[in-house]
Design an enzyme around this catalytic site. Structure first.
Site, PDB file in Angstrom:
ATOM      1  N   HIS A 117      63.587  12.221-103.555  1.00 22.34           N
ATOM      2  CA  HIS A 117      64.176  13.435-102.989  1.00 22.34           C
ATOM      3  C   HIS A 117      65.657  13.363-103.337  1.00 22.34           C
ATOM      4  O   HIS A 117      66.428  12.660-102.667  1.00 22.34           O
ATOM      5  CB  HIS A 117      63.993  13.466-101.482  1.00 22.34           C
ATOM      6  CG  HIS A 117      62.602  13.151-101.014  1.00 22.34           C
ATOM      7  ND1 HIS A 117      61.552  14.029-101.175  1.00 22.34           N
ATOM      8  CD2 HIS A 117      62.092  12.057-100.418  1.00 22.34           C
ATOM      9  CE1 HIS A 117      60.458  13.472-100.674  1.00 22.34           C
ATOM     10  NE2 HIS A 117      60.746  12.285-100.203  1.00 22.34           N
ATOM     11  N   HIS A 163      53.431   6.178-100.207  1.00 21.29           N
ATOM     12  CA  HIS A 163      53.472   5.172 -99.135  1.00 21.29           C
ATOM     13  C   HIS A 163      52.080   4.578 -98.867  1.00 21.29           C
ATOM     14  O   HIS A 163      51.819   3.464 -99.232  1.00 21.29           O
ATOM     15  CB  HIS A 163      54.088   5.703 -97.828  1.00 21.29           C
ATOM     16  CG  HIS A 163      55.427   6.334 -98.006  1.00 21.29           C
ATOM     17  ND1 HIS A 163      56.465   5.662 -98.603  1.00 21.29           N
ATOM     18  CD2 HIS A 163      55.909   7.581 -97.704  1.00 21.29           C
ATOM     19  CE1 HIS A 163      57.528   6.477 -98.653  1.00 21.29           C
ATOM     20  NE2 HIS A 163      57.215   7.635 -98.119  1.00 21.29           N
ATOM     21  N   ASP A 189      62.487   7.132-103.898  1.00 23.75           N
ATOM     22  CA  ASP A 189      62.359   7.895-102.663  1.00 23.75           C
ATOM     23  C   ASP A 189      63.703   8.375-102.106  1.00 23.75           C
ATOM     24  O   ASP A 189      64.269   9.345-102.590  1.00 23.75           O
ATOM     25  CB  ASP A 189      61.580   7.045-101.646  1.00 23.75           C
ATOM     26  CG  ASP A 189      61.128   7.832-100.425  1.00 23.75           C
ATOM     27  OD1 ASP A 189      61.469   9.020-100.328  1.00 23.75           O
ATOM     28  OD2 ASP A 189      60.438   7.278 -99.557  1.00 23.75           O
TER      29      ASP A 189
END
Lengths: 456, 456
Positions: free
Chosen positions: B58, B273, B324
């Protein structure tokens, strides 16, 4: 009298601005002033931090980093790693150790470590015969330090046994062995060789409860007391779960419990690892004011386990960090993964922070400075009169640190990105790293490569 | 036709010597020959590896790395971190996101990542109103990519709810929301914008079972099928223990179990995850041939927990890595701590290695190349005809790597030291990083600093 004018510096618990740092000819800080108005002094751009003490390392292991990551038949453990390590060290000469130690010390300085506790156990020639000059290996470590300039606390290791209760040593351990007389001579040599240099100090390291008897442990400390009753005592303890089981089987007590019972463990002591402690041991160790010598990257590499940091800190425990086997040589990665390991264990965040010190990175950095200095028995780890001028200049203008203000810059230092932000490093008043590079990087690197290429 | 002559290169499972790599004008590898005898081609010193896919990020979160490490009253968790993150993103404009995305993409390339899965959920203006150009934020990501040159799979996120079973969204989530019609339009825009560029691709990302209903999940995949039935589907799942409890309370099943029941999870899927799985979920996920998207540094930072790697690999599971939240941007640290976390959990060493692939570092590197390429739906992650020319040149002459031979160099790469050994990086046939520096590092860094200094 050299004088620096730092844009920002960590003074006490605070990031202060325009800090004048006066240094005497011996390399001690003699004056610190914040918000210095007048000009004068060498301007230093960026953030100046006390250099980080690296309280635990075995220099020669640097050269086997990455070489013990191949699975042999059977399960891989600390103990199979130790077999690889014994085979690796079997061929090392003092010249090899000198070259490897210089390499790892240069890497340390470039990463922001300015002092080191060398837990030195490779003493004798292959087969166990002492060298003609019995301290040849210790001399090699000190030679390396002359090249690198790192501050050094040399900790000669007493190693007599192959297991708890005086079990006979194994073949692979013969290069480590001394009786107490021989150890006393090495210790006297070490005290002599480190005297009169303010960047050097000495102590002792009874290797572990596996490697010395209770009597020998007490006698080794007595030998040290005769030279310097404040000098540090380091010992490996409770690194592996099997070690705890073996200790229980031998004496009915856990290793840290046993150590606290048989020795007068106090502030001069540093317990390396102390990974496997129950609640009572954790509180007793914290209250002893000894330092826990934590080595998160090595303890992860070796599958040792996680230290009980929350309870230890709650009980007022002190810790510092060490790069130990040197699979990682970075105080930033060491502190980051000390905290991350705790988060993975507890399934929560900001484990090391508390109400009084809410910035996790700042808290970790300061605690490791204080604990490391205590464990090395040297006046380092702070920017204050009386301390050595061991300084690290961080480029806080890097994008990764640009968003942070005040103490948060230490959070960003530890928890934002992977680029090494260390630009300049001073040890005892002398610049050793400029523009991120140690002055001897090339020469030391070439000598190191010649050694490792011959060894593999 | 450009042609490289690499000193050493990872071809298949082997480190080959003198490897000739032919690349066509489109940036595809069209020929690979080992032990190339004749001269010709641009000589490349060092070790050439396929660039590492970064399957999950992100972009905007890069700018808050280090800013959520301060303890507020109460316990710090993933959920309190998420509150900080929502407050942080509330002020971001498309220009901000463009600058931050370019910075993190440049950092990725310099670290050895050559392609990225952008899991893109910050769509609308503050308050939730769509921008006049509804895809303005997606366009900003693609603009950044034009500057950095990284390969990109753009994954627009469907986000409709604030909790399991269609709970209403919270105030802080309004910038993420679409109904299926709006999402369909964004998806069509994304497909259009990434068409015809071999370094771009698209897929979808239903955010999580917390953020979409089962029906919406199925309908989103149907929308994608209409455009490309092979394009990737990414979803966050089972990151937090509380998420598992909430899911059980809602539907009586665990998140991965529920997902595998309601969707046709197969090789095009990437479960980000998947931290908290029981044994049955672990085996089912492995057998589905979907990729587990592991993000060890973020999962450690957020206190998520440890993925069950040994059982997943035993069952033939596939994984890749993602940075991430970008608290770390290094495939080396990501893979190192993927393995180290496992060692700390299992109290043994070399967890990812097995008899067929005994070199731990090599096994991790290759698995992450393969899994990452699959998850991004692009022909990357290998040096072979038909693959994109995404290449990373490692300086294997560095002291840290000097002792290693053959596959062991990948062990040393992952487990020896902290210096970035990446010297040159090529994406789709075009050099983007030379001598460790991205060509746009300065310009991008300055723009980034202006943004973050305004935000804090």
């Amino acid at each position: 009298m050299p004088e620096l004018l730092a844009e920002r510096a960590l003074v006490g618990h605070e990031i202060a601005s325009r800090v004048r740092i006066e240094i005497d000819g011996r390399g001690d800080i003699v004056g610190v002033a914040r918000d210095a108005a007048e000009a004068g002094g060498e301007p230093v751009r960026g953030l100046v931090l006390p250099g980080m003490p690296n309280l635990h390392g075995h220099a020669f292991q640097r050269a086997m980093a990455g070489l013990a990551e191949r699975l042999e038949p059977g399960e891989a453990s600390f103990w199979t790693w130790r077999d690889v390590m014994y085979r690796f060290l079997a061929r090392l000469t003092p010249d090899d150790v000198r070259a490897i130690a210089a390499q790892v010390q240069v890497e340390m300085l470039e990463a922001g470590y300015t002092s080191l506790g060398e837990f030195h156990y490779l003493h004798h020639a292959p087969g166990g015969r002492p060298y003609d000059e019995p301290a040849a290996m210790s001399a090699a470590i000190l030679d390396a330090r002359r090249t690198s300039g790192i501050g050094l606390t040399l900790l000669p290791v007493l190693y007599t046994s192959g297991g708890f209760g005086g079990a006979p040593p194994a073949e692979g351990q013969r290069r480590f062995l001394h009786d107490l007389d021989g150890f006393g001579r090495l210790l006297a040599w070490t005290a002599d060789a480190t005297r009169d240099d303010p960047d050097l100090a000495f102590g002792i390291a009874p290797h572990s409860l596996r490697a010395v008897t209770d009597d020998e442990l007490v006698q080794a400390v007595a030998l040290l007391d005769a030279l310097d009753p404040a000098a540090p005592v380091h010992i490996h303890v409770a690194e592996q779960a099997r070690e705890v089981r073996d200790c229980l089987a031998w004496c009915g007590r856990r290793p840290v419990e046993h150590l606290l019972d048989v020795a007068e463990v106090g502030p001069r002591w540093c317990l390396i690892h102390a990974t496997h402690m129950d609640e009572e041991e954790t509180v007793r160790l914290a209250r002893s004011a000894a330092v826990a010598g934590l080595c998160p990257t090595t303890e992860a590499n070796l599958g040792d386990g996680l230290f009980n940091l929350p309870e230890f800190l709650s009980a007022g425990g002190r810790f510092g960090i060490g790069s130990d086997s040197h699979v990682g040589v970075s105080p930033i990665e060491e502190l980051r993964w000390l905290e991350y390991g705790q988060r993975l264990g507890a399934l929560r965040r900001l484990v090391a922070a508390d109400e009084r010190q809410p910035h996790t990175g700042a808290r970790l950095w300061r605690a490791a400075l204080e604990g490391g200095a205590q464990a090395l028995g040297r006046p380092v780890g702070r920017i204050a009169p009386g301390a050595r001028a061991d300084l690290v200049v961080i480029d806080d203008d890097l994008p990764a640190l640009a968003a942070a203000r005040g103490e948060a810059v230490l959070d960003a230092l530890v928890f934002s990105g992977n680029q090494n932000p260390v630009r300049r490093v001073m040890v005892g008043g002398r610049w050793r790293v400029a523009d991120g590079r140690h002055a001897a990087r090339e020469v030391v690197g070439e000598a190191y490569q010649r050694v490792v290429r011959r060894l593999v």
